[in-house]
Design an enzyme around this catalytic site. Sequence first.
Site, PDB file in Angstrom:
ATOM      1  N   HIS A   1      43.040 -34.900  53.638  1.00  0.00           N
ATOM      2  CA  HIS A   1      43.268 -33.494  54.068  1.00  0.00           C
ATOM      3  C   HIS A   1      44.814 -33.360  54.189  1.00  0.00           C
ATOM      4  CE1 HIS A   1      39.408 -31.728  54.793  1.00  0.00           C
ATOM      5  NE2 HIS A   1      38.924 -33.029  55.001  1.00  0.00           N
TER       6      HIS A   1
ATOM      7  N   ASP B   1      46.258 -29.474  57.413  1.00  0.00           N
ATOM      8  CA  ASP B   1      45.086 -29.738  56.579  1.00  0.00           C
ATOM      9  C   ASP B   1      45.833 -29.437  55.023  1.00  0.00           C
ATOM     10  OD1 ASP B   1      42.389 -29.794  55.287  1.00  0.00           O
ATOM     11  OD2 ASP B   1      41.558 -29.773  57.011  1.00  0.00           O
TER      12      ASP B   1
ATOM     13  N   TYR C   1      28.238 -26.421  64.349  1.00  0.00           N
ATOM     14  CA  TYR C   1      29.686 -26.219  63.375  1.00  0.00           C
ATOM     15  C   TYR C   1      29.245 -24.414  63.306  1.00  0.00           C
ATOM     16  CZ  TYR C   1      31.913 -30.046  61.759  1.00  0.00           C
ATOM     17  OH  TYR C   1      32.780 -31.251  61.652  1.00  0.00           O
TER      18      TYR C   1
ATOM     19  N   GLU D   1      36.738 -37.517  55.529  1.00  0.00           N
ATOM     20  CA  GLU D   1      36.734 -37.027  53.969  1.00  0.00           C
ATOM     21  C   GLU D   1      38.059 -37.409  53.275  1.00  0.00           C
ATOM     22  OE1 GLU D   1      34.078 -33.004  54.319  1.00  0.00           O
ATOM     23  OE2 GLU D   1      36.049 -32.852  54.817  1.00  0.00           O
TER      24      GLU D   1
HETATM   25  C1  TNX Z   1      33.937 -30.509  57.029  1.00  0.00           C
HETATM   26  S1  TNX Z   1      34.382 -31.744  59.926  1.00  0.00           S
HETATM   27  C2  TNX Z   1      35.142 -30.819  57.516  1.00  0.00           C
HETATM   28  C3  TNX Z   1      36.191 -29.622  57.355  1.00  0.00           C
HETATM   29  C4  TNX Z   1      35.740 -28.346  56.850  1.00  0.00           C
HETATM   30  C5  TNX Z   1      34.170 -28.283  57.419  1.00  0.00           C
HETATM   31  C6  TNX Z   1      33.299 -27.124  56.997  1.00  0.00           C
HETATM   32  C7  TNX Z   1      35.275 -32.310  59.239  1.00  0.00           C
HETATM   33  C8  TNX Z   1      35.750 -33.513  59.786  1.00  0.00           C
HETATM   34  N1  TNX Z   1      35.528 -32.139  58.015  1.00  0.00           N
HETATM   35  O1  TNX Z   1      37.389 -30.007  56.721  1.00  0.00           O
HETATM   36  O2  TNX Z   1      36.235 -27.299  57.043  1.00  0.00           O
HETATM   37  O3  TNX Z   1      33.330 -29.464  57.064  1.00  0.00           O
HETATM   38  O4  TNX Z   1      32.280 -26.867  57.735  1.00  0.00           O
END
Ligand code: TNX
Length: 617
Positions: free
Chosen positions: A276, A202, A434, A343
Amino acid sequence: MKSIQFLCLILLLSFGAKTQEINLIPEPVTLLKQSGFFNLKPSTTILLSNNDPELQRLGRVLAEMIGTPTGYRLPIRTGTKTTINAIVLVLEKTTFQVVGQEEGYSLEVGRNKIEIKAQTTHGIFNGLQTLIQLFPKEIEANAVQRVAWNIPSVSIQDYPRFAWRGMLLDVSRHFHNKAMVKSYLDQLAKFKYNTFHWHLSDDQGWRIEIKKYPKLTSVGAWRVPRVGKWWKRPEPEENEATTEGGFYTQEDVKEIVQYAKDRYITILPEIDVPGHSLAILAAYPELATVPKNFKVNPGSEFYRKVENSLDPSNDKTYEFLDGVFTEIAQLFPHPYIHIGGDECYKGYWETSNNCKKLMEKEGLKDTKELQSFFVKKVEKILQSKGKKLIGWDEILEGGLAPDATVMSWRGTKGGIEAAKMGHNVVMTPSDFCYIDLYQGDPILEPDTYGKLRLNKAYSYEPSEGIDSKYLLGGQCNLWSENIPNKRQAEYMTYPRALATAEVFWSAKDRKNFDGFAKRVEAQFARFDVAKINYSRSMFDPIVALVDKQIQLNTEVNGLDIHYTFERGIPDNFYPKAKNGDKIPIPKGADQIRVVNYRDGKPIGKILLISIADLEKR
Ligand code: TNX
């Protein structure tokens, strides 16, 4: 004399009855309590039905699990001759005519013997986990305990509802070392998890040695040391030493993969791309659309301000990923590799001439389709290594790769949509799965994002809207922005991972939150013996402003709520509220203190909150 003997017998039976409490997690498909118990003695034999090497290993595993806390060295024998005073493990091909039969088992505890039967060694292993949970809690100790080792008589038939029962551990945001990961796996196995999703890369650190790209770990695994609020930490300074981090060597990885395999857990490795990826860019800046002096992020705000996505228009990106996935594919036996895909910030792609050219050439109408182009190419790379692709639900955007499996995290819609298109799905919607989120009132818990209470985690029903043919199962995720160490990882994991274990293992009609909460509490006592941390937030008060009144609630039943608007510390002599009561706010009140009691004893934390804060919520 007779009457004394009789009295002794009664005492013995009632003592036995006291140990009869059965608190299994996850709840088995069928469980029939019987009277009496099996008493384990130093002479109790472990009897194995045949010479299967894995069955033999499991016999030794059982002897060891029992050996440490009891001090007994149980003899292990092979054969089919019926015996008494034995724990018999029977591996036989008689089939359970049910789904999940490969992992199913039956467990019979009688006064004279215990018998676990399964058609696979995985089933035997699952049966062993159940058996251990039937022992007194002292079985969890790592030194000899003096208790009567009585196991209540019971008849169990059991098999999982879903084949994929996963747990994600993020080791990038905070590095967790090999010992921690092993301990984490030990616990997961107890609750019949079979998949460990290892989030290995990440923006905040790359965690796995790749021989072809040494800078991934010499540079990408290290960042400047910081503490404080995540996303608000001071940015790295120029030439500041990067002393915080760590990684697993390939030898470490092999060891952990084997360790997990011994516990019937397969490891799903995740390399999160194309977003990421700041740690990758810190090591290999040429993989960004515009190379810069990138730095591994220490928890400071950077998203959209600094590029953290790989350049999808550069052949070098795919060459790099081919090299990385070649080594990953060799290290991990899991049929899948998780490529992330979540993301991904595409702002820098939009301004890149090379990206624009590629989009024009390939007829891609936007950068979502460009990401889809990227994922499809990565799928081909994985296929060339004999692996299947799985990614976060963003991989649906711009068109799903032909054979991709989708992990649905932004709610359930991604999973529903993918299944409708005939793709396999793993469900992990953030509002139910989560476990990095608040489990109690945010005022009492370390910083994080949203909220997920135990009862909500437990209430999740994975099959809603999804054809079961495509539903592999699900998992819960421990993201580690706010998980600095093992103790905090455990605090966040338990008890919510117990809820998820049951959601994905137990039959739908066996679910019952009140019963579960009682079993969770029994499990807490076992965690205490095992020195595993957990959260007791389910006992904390729940306070909300409803209709200009203070509503008081509890998450579990049977608690008395006591409160005060004055400057005192409430105890059970203070005003009492029932679950759900709404209390008018007295004139001048600026705060409320609340505490829960049970059977005259305080339970849970004292909650102090200002009325102004409640109004803001
Ligand atoms: C979203 S779940 C993310 C993570 C973060 C998390 C925190 C996902 C695929 N991406 O990078 O750590 O939320 O809750």
